[in-house]
Design a protein around this motif. Structure first.
Motif, PDB file in Angstrom:
ATOM      1  N   UNK A 169      11.885  37.578  45.183  1.00 12.73           N
ATOM      2  CA  UNK A 169      12.256  36.498  46.093  1.00 12.73           C
ATOM      3  C   UNK A 169      11.769  35.141  45.580  1.00 12.73           C
ATOM      4  N   UNK A 170      10.514  35.068  45.165  1.00 16.39           N
ATOM      5  CA  UNK A 170       9.979  33.798  44.672  1.00 16.39           C
ATOM      6  C   UNK A 170      10.599  33.421  43.327  1.00 16.39           C
ATOM      7  N   UNK A 171      10.820  34.418  42.481  1.00 14.51           N
ATOM      8  CA  UNK A 171      11.449  34.136  41.197  1.00 14.51           C
ATOM      9  C   UNK A 171      12.865  33.610  41.353  1.00 14.51           C
ATOM     10  N   UNK A 194      12.495  38.363  53.154  1.00 15.37           N
ATOM     11  CA  UNK A 194      11.585  37.864  52.127  1.00 15.37           C
ATOM     12  C   UNK A 194      10.985  39.000  51.317  1.00 15.37           C
ATOM     13  N   UNK A 195      10.650  40.086  51.990  1.00 13.25           N
ATOM     14  CA  UNK A 195      10.021  41.224  51.332  1.00 13.25           C
ATOM     15  C   UNK A 195       8.619  41.457  51.843  1.00 13.25           C
ATOM     16  N   UNK A 234      15.265  26.415  50.645  1.00 14.65           N
ATOM     17  CA  UNK A 234      16.597  26.764  51.144  1.00 14.65           C
ATOM     18  C   UNK A 234      17.035  28.125  50.622  1.00 14.65           C
ATOM     19  N   UNK A 235      16.701  28.438  49.370  1.00 13.77           N
ATOM     20  CA  UNK A 235      17.048  29.767  48.858  1.00 13.77           C
ATOM     21  C   UNK A 235      16.323  30.842  49.656  1.00 13.77           C
ATOM     22  N   UNK A 236      15.059  30.588  50.012  1.00 16.52           N
ATOM     23  CA  UNK A 236      14.339  31.530  50.871  1.00 16.52           C
ATOM     24  C   UNK A 236      15.078  31.730  52.190  1.00 16.52           C
TER      25      UNK A 236
END
Length: 210
Positions: A98-100, A88-89, A77-79
């Motif tokens: 983004x993943x962090x 996303x990048x 959901x944060x993505x």
């Protein structure tokens, strides 16, 4: 005989006054999840999250009991929210942030200190991995599979999940330097801001622990 089943996704066509609508697709795909969990998630654009389950995986029942499905959904959901704000990048530095942030958001919502993939780099390997990442942070292309899954057709010296570990600890370093910041409020925070403020601190802290 053709068995055609049509499913309409509605989030992108939702009324403007609805806050951040997201369609969540749940599918069963044996053998195509994180082996240690029996489930996985993905989000390739705003408004659409996919959760994949493998009930036949021997770890699946324990994952459900431990709240891994909730954690996976929180991460994805944060993505989705970040896709809607800044994407996303495309470069390694952007994706690390983004993943962090997604894993830090999971920790913010569900508690704990991340997941097993956030602590996947052996202490003695941190310096070499961080220095390799520094060389690739803003390159026009990077090997996503190598950095995040340890997959490489040419042999890969990177630990499995290295990118997730770097990203998570990078965001933690940023949050330590900015006590009022919250991952839930950082869906639009640019990656250069996080890396500019936190990279040096991350490098010092993680290599000092080696």
């Amino acid at each position: 005989m053709l068995d055609l089943r049509v499913h309409f996704l509605e989030a992108d066509g939702a009324a403007a006054d609805r806050a951040a609508p997201v369609d969540v697709i749940v599918e069963r795909r044996p053998g195509e999840t994180i082996p240690e969990l029996g489930l996985s998630g993905a989000c390739y654009r705003r408004g659409l999250v996919t959760v994949t389950l493998d009930p036949d995986n021997p770890n699946f029942a324990a994952s459900l009991a431990n709240g891994e499905l909730r954690k996976t959904l929180t991460h994805e959901l944060h993505h989705s929210f970040r896709h809607a704000m800044c994407g996303y990048g495309f470069r390694l530095g952007e994706v690390l942030v983004t993943e962090g942030l997604a894993d830090a958001f999971d920790a913010e919502i569900n508690g704990g200190d991340g997941n097993r993939w956030n602590h996947a780099i052996p202490a003695e390997d941190w310096l070499g991995v961080i220095e390799q990442a520094e060389l690739e942070l803003w390159a026009d292309a990077y090997n996503h599979s190598a950095w995040f899954f340890g997959w490489s057709s040419h042999g890969n010296p990177l630990p499995r999940w290295a990118g997730y570990s770097i990203g998570y600890h990078l965001v933690k370093a940023y949050l330590a330097a900015n006590p009022d910041a919250r991952p839930s409020q950082m869906t639009g925070t640019p990656a250069p801001e996080v890396i500019g403020q936190a990279w040096a601190h991350l490098k010092i802290r993680m290599t000092a622990e080696a």
